[in-house]
Write an enzyme that holds these catalytic residues in place. Structure first.
Site, short mmCIF file in Angstrom:
data_model
loop_
_atom_site.label_atom_id
_atom_site.label_comp_id
_atom_site.label_asym_id
_atom_site.label_seq_id
_atom_site.Cartn_x
_atom_site.Cartn_y
_atom_site.Cartn_z
CB ALA A 1 -1.01 0.04 1.15
CB ALA A 2 4.47 2.04 -0.08
N GLY A 3 2.50 2.46 -2.51
CA GLY A 3 2.15 3.13 -3.76
C GLY A 3 0.78 3.79 -3.68
CG ASP A 4 -2.53 1.43 -3.03
OD1 ASP A 4 -2.47 1.55 -4.28
OD2 ASP A 4 -2.62 0.34 -2.45
O1 RIB Z 1 -1.45 -1.89 -3.47
C1 RIB Z 1 -1.63 -2.86 -2.48
C2 RIB Z 1 -2.86 -3.66 -2.76
O2 RIB Z 1 -2.68 -4.37 -3.96
C3 RIB Z 1 -3.19 -4.70 -1.72
O3 RIB Z 1 -3.98 -4.20 -0.68
C4 RIB Z 1 -3.83 -5.81 -2.54
O4 RIB Z 1 -5.17 -6.02 -2.26
C5 RIB Z 1 -3.62 -5.41 -4.01
O5 RIB Z 1 -4.74 -4.87 -4.56
#
Ligand code: RIB
Length: 312
Positions: A250-253
């Protein structure tokens, strides 16, 4: 801040196994722990925006099952508006199998299920949803046709349109014309430009090639080498913050949501890049997807702590 951010994207129930290393082909290794976390790139980005204080509305699909219940609950606990979330009558909630090694690196297999089961009629309320909104943020865990339709409608309605091309998928050439800001990691950038993107210089060249396809600005993340941004007026490189990696999930998110937030605050692209790098770096220091996403005050304190490095 005026206006809501609409996040169109995937929601996944993450099943996470940690082990000292990832097994090779045909090999079994013992793991160290197992946890479940709310995840999915769209849902993670929505939660990150909400933790930054942005009014955020999630547009997506989950199954009619306990996993969907938990993902909706996580969004609501974080203040994300879930009125536009749909329950799929046929398919289950998406799942992510996440393997994390001792370096904090991850390997993910996603079973999309409801995330990919869209019909055109699911967008009937889109026009209403976009009214008064400031930004549309999408990834590629939903069908490209739906992403394209939403980007086109949002661009026509005057919103800031942001596309994070994760996971990389073939896109129609015209789609880039509806994107104000394209965000990719170096693997995705290599997929779209057809050559490897190893460091900042190659990322600048790749960003310029992607700008030529019609989007307004391009940001390429480079892991521990930071990120590069380019738009019509030039390019800049933000070095990575130095942190101990626990789990990069989730760092990219976090980075994408923080970048959109900073731009909506009126920051210049290069300044916004530093804020986004800080948010992503903090996420890397914690386990799991949504639990690891930092709050606004934490990011500000981290930047002020002097661990930020200059942008050039
Ligand atoms: O970017 C991380 C996410 O990628 C995770 O939470 C996983 O579900 C995938 O979608």
């Amino acid at each position: 801040m005026d206006g809501t951010v609409i996040v169109l994207g995937g929601l996944n129930f993450d099943l996470v196994i940690r082990g000292s290393r990832i097994p090779g082909k045909g090999e079994s290794v013992f793991g160290k722990s197992f946890h479940t976390f709310p995840g999915g790139k769209g849902a993670n980005q929505a939660v990150q925006l909400a933790r930054l204080g942005v009014q955020t509305c999630m547009l997506g699909r989950v199954g009619n099952d306990i996993y969907g219940d938990q993902l909706v609950a996580s969004l609501e606990e974080n203040g994300v508006i879930t009125d536009a979330l749909m329950r799929d009558p046929e398919l289950g909630t998406g799942k992510g199998w996440v393997f994390v090694d001792d370096d904090g690196d991850n390997y993910i297999i996603v079973l999309p299920e409801a995330n990919m089961n869209w019909a055109k009629r699911d967008l009937e309320a889109l026009g209403q949803l976009l009214k008064g909104a400031a930004c549309l943020l999408c990834q590629l865990e939903t069908p490209v046709t739906i992403v394209e339709a939403c980007l086109r409608a949002a661009k026509d309605a005057g919103l800031l349109t942001v596309l994070n091309t994760a996971p990389a998928t073939s896109l129609p050439a015209d789609l880039f014309n509806h994107v104000d800001l394209l965000i990719l990691n170096q693997t995705e950038a290599a997929f779209y430009v057809g050559r490897s993107v190893g460091g900042a210089d190659q990322a600048r060249t790749a960003a310029e090639a992607l700008l030529a396809r019609g989007c307004g600005a391009v940001v390429i993340t480079l892991g521990d080498q930071g990120a590069v941004a380019a738009d019509g007026s030039g390019a800049c490189h933000c070095h990575a913050f130095s942190v101990r990696a626990v789990d990069v999930t989730a760092a990219g998110d976090s980075f994408c949501a923080a970048l959109a937030y900073a731009l909506l605050q009126g920051d210049e692209l290069c300044g916004a890049l530093q804020f986004a790098c800080a948010s992503g770096a903090l996420t890397v220091t914690r386990e799991g997807a949504q639990p690891s996403l930092p709050k606004l005050a934490e990011i500000r304190a981290f930047i002020e702590s002097g661990r930020a490095r200059h942008v050039r």
